[in-house]
Design an enzyme around this catalytic site. Structure first.
Site, PDB file in Angstrom:
ATOM      1  N   LYS A  82       0.850  -1.207   0.000  1.00 15.82           N
ATOM      2  CA  LYS A  82       0.000   0.000   0.000  1.00 15.82           C
ATOM      3  C   LYS A  82       0.878   1.246   0.000  1.00 15.82           C
ATOM      4  O   LYS A  82       2.081   1.163   0.298  1.00 15.82           O
ATOM      5  CB  LYS A  82      -0.923  -0.036   1.221  1.00 15.82           C
ATOM      6  CG  LYS A  82      -0.193  -0.064   2.556  1.00 15.82           C
ATOM      7  CD  LYS A  82      -1.139  -0.381   3.715  1.00 15.82           C
ATOM      8  CE  LYS A  82      -0.386  -0.538   5.014  1.00 15.82           C
ATOM      9  NZ  LYS A  82      -1.251  -0.998   6.120  1.00 15.82           N
TER      10      LYS A  82
ATOM     11  N   TYR B 240      15.070  29.858  10.511  1.00  9.43           N
ATOM     12  CA  TYR B 240      13.812  30.430  11.003  1.00  9.43           C
ATOM     13  C   TYR B 240      13.661  30.257  12.512  1.00  9.43           C
ATOM     14  O   TYR B 240      13.948  29.184  13.050  1.00  9.43           O
ATOM     15  CB  TYR B 240      12.623  29.740  10.340  1.00  9.43           C
ATOM     16  CG  TYR B 240      12.454  30.061   8.883  1.00  9.43           C
ATOM     17  CD1 TYR B 240      12.283  31.377   8.444  1.00  9.43           C
ATOM     18  CD2 TYR B 240      12.444  29.039   7.938  1.00  9.43           C
ATOM     19  CE1 TYR B 240      12.109  31.660   7.097  1.00  9.43           C
ATOM     20  CE2 TYR B 240      12.265  29.318   6.590  1.00  9.43           C
ATOM     21  CZ  TYR B 240      12.098  30.628   6.180  1.00  9.43           C
ATOM     22  OH  TYR B 240      11.926  30.894   4.855  1.00  9.43           O
TER      23      TYR B 240
HETATM   24  C1  LIG Z   1      -0.530  -2.081   6.675  1.00  9.40           C
HETATM   25  C2  LIG Z   1      -1.101  -3.400   7.038  1.00  9.40           C
HETATM   26  C3  LIG Z   1      -0.263  -4.507   7.251  1.00  9.40           C
HETATM   27  C4  LIG Z   1       1.243  -4.394   7.306  1.00  9.40           C
HETATM   28  O1  LIG Z   1       1.601  -3.837   8.537  1.00  9.40           O
HETATM   29  P1  LIG Z   1       3.152  -3.662   8.964  1.00  9.40           P
HETATM   30  O2  LIG Z   1       3.106  -3.232  10.373  1.00  9.40           O
HETATM   31  O3  LIG Z   1       3.708  -2.605   8.057  1.00  9.40           O
HETATM   32  O4  LIG Z   1       3.788  -4.988   8.739  1.00  9.40           O
HETATM   33  C5  LIG Z   1      -0.853  -5.734   7.464  1.00  9.40           C
HETATM   34  N1  LIG Z   1      -2.199  -5.865   7.495  1.00  9.40           N
HETATM   35  C6  LIG Z   1      -3.029  -4.823   7.328  1.00  9.40           C
HETATM   36  C7  LIG Z   1      -4.496  -5.033   7.391  1.00  9.40           C
HETATM   37  C8  LIG Z   1      -2.520  -3.555   7.099  1.00  9.40           C
HETATM   38  O5  LIG Z   1      -3.340  -2.506   6.939  1.00  9.40           O
END
Ligand SMILES: *Cc1c(COP(=O)(O)O)cnc(C)c1O
Length: 345
Positions: free
Chosen positions: A22, A241
């Site tokens: 993702k 800044y």
């Molecule tokens: C993002 C996600 C993962 C992976 O999680 P990590 O902590 O990055 O390994 C697994 N399952 C679901 C449903 C997720 O949304």
């Protein structure tokens, strides 16, 4: 990415792997994810346009859509590209019950075993499952749940409680199950599923307060830039800044071409680690949109053009994240489009 995938596999021998890609492979680029995880059994993501792209790039193995469909038209793309949606609410059951598709879908019934984000209540599992089995649009059904606290031992609900809840309500259902994210894979080897869902560990990020290298993970991403100016400042002078950093003695500082418009966290404060010509030094003062300031005291030979590593090789992203009050996950995902991407061979 390949070597991190092998670590996930070695941690859970016999489980199949959904490589989670993702958010454009956690900021690493979808195509890099596709190549890096070519040996995974499936790819898992949220975004439909990206899933279509994976098919166009030639990925033929399963693709799981972890939030399923948002509206019924999503079923067209799911069906056309053979995507496997998670089904986590009643609205999605309704969409599926009305669907007339060319071929039945493989769906993933999500159970809310305690995280209270997505999924059916444990006691609704049987009802949802039997509704799905009766639908012409549905073929295979797998089961999935997600852990809230796999990265810690003493926060409730703990992994064992969630697993027990899940098992109790699914014991008499014959289906493949998928439970573990990265922290569960690395820290809860006792939890076994037919499939695992590693994300951050595949990119070399630590899923816990522990150090990623202690699990054998390697950073997939290195964010680097160069020194574009050097200033010699006097005791009492300030930098940038808000004049947040004020020198206690005469010193040389380097101005680095990287700022929050590149995805470097503006919340990082004086002391955040940075490498200049491979030497560890520290951020000074406030990060601006296009630049940040570093202390050149430990690197007297540094000059305009010196290499700067903001995170990655020899500088764990999790350390930088900690100095900015966040986690490596967020930094990876936040790299902006203007940053040039080079693929290491
Ligand atoms: C993002 C996600 C993962 C992976 O999680 P990590 O902590 O990055 O390994 C697994 N399952 C679901 C449903 C997720 O949304």
């Amino acid at each position: 990415m390949q070597s991190n995938l092998a670590i996930a596999q070695a941690a859970m021998p016999g489980s199949k792997i959904w490589a989670v890609i993702k958010a454009d492979a956690y900021g690493h680029g979808l195509e890099n994810g596709l190549h890096g995880f070519a040996l995974a059994d499936g790819l898992s993501l949220i975004e439909f346009d990206r899933a279509v792209k994976l098919r166009e790039l030639g990925w033929t193995k399963p693709i799981m859509m972890m939030q399923g469909m948002f509206e019924s038209v999503d079923l067209d793309v799911i069906s056309q590209y053979r995507l496997q949606p998670v089904v986590h609410n009643h609205e999605q059951l309704e969409m599926l019950s009305k669907a007339r598709l060319d071929a039945p879908l493989h769906v993933h019934l999500k159970i809310n075993s305690g995280m209270n984000r997505l999924g059916f209540l444990p006691e609704q599992t049987h009802d949802a499952y039997s509704r799905l089995t009766a639908m012409p649009a549905v073929g295979a059904i797998s089961l999935i749940t997600h852990f809230a606290n796999a990265d810690s031992r003493d926060v409730s609900p703990d992994v064992a409680t969630q697993v027990a809840t899940f098992k109790k309500h699914t014991a008499d259902i014959q289906a493949e199950i998928s439970l573990s994210n990265s922290p569960a894979i690395l820290m809860h080897p006792e939890v076994r599923g037919d499939w695992i869902r590693p994300g951050v560990m595949l990119y070399g990020g630590s899923p816990s307060s522990g150090d990623a290298a202690s699990f054998g993970l390697k950073a997939a991403m290195t964010l680097s830039s160069r020194v574009i100016a050097v200033q010699s400042i006097r005791a009492g002078d300030s930098v940038g800044y808000g004049s947040l950093f004020r020198a206690e003695r005469d010193m040389r500082i380097g101005i680095v071409a990287c700022g929050y418009a590149d995805g470097y966290p503006r919340h990082a404060t004086t002391g955040a680690p940075v490498l200049v010509d491979g030497v560890r030094t520290r951020l000074l003062g406030r990060v601006s949109m296009d630049m940040l300031n570093v202390d050149l005291s430990p690197v007297p030979q540094a000059h305009v053009g010196s290499d700067v590593t903001l995170w990655g090789d020899n500088l764990p992203i999790d350390e930088v994240a900690a100095a900015a009050g966040t986690i490596g996950y967020e930094l990876m995902c936040a790299i902006t489009p203007r940053v040039q991407r080079k693929v290491r061979s």
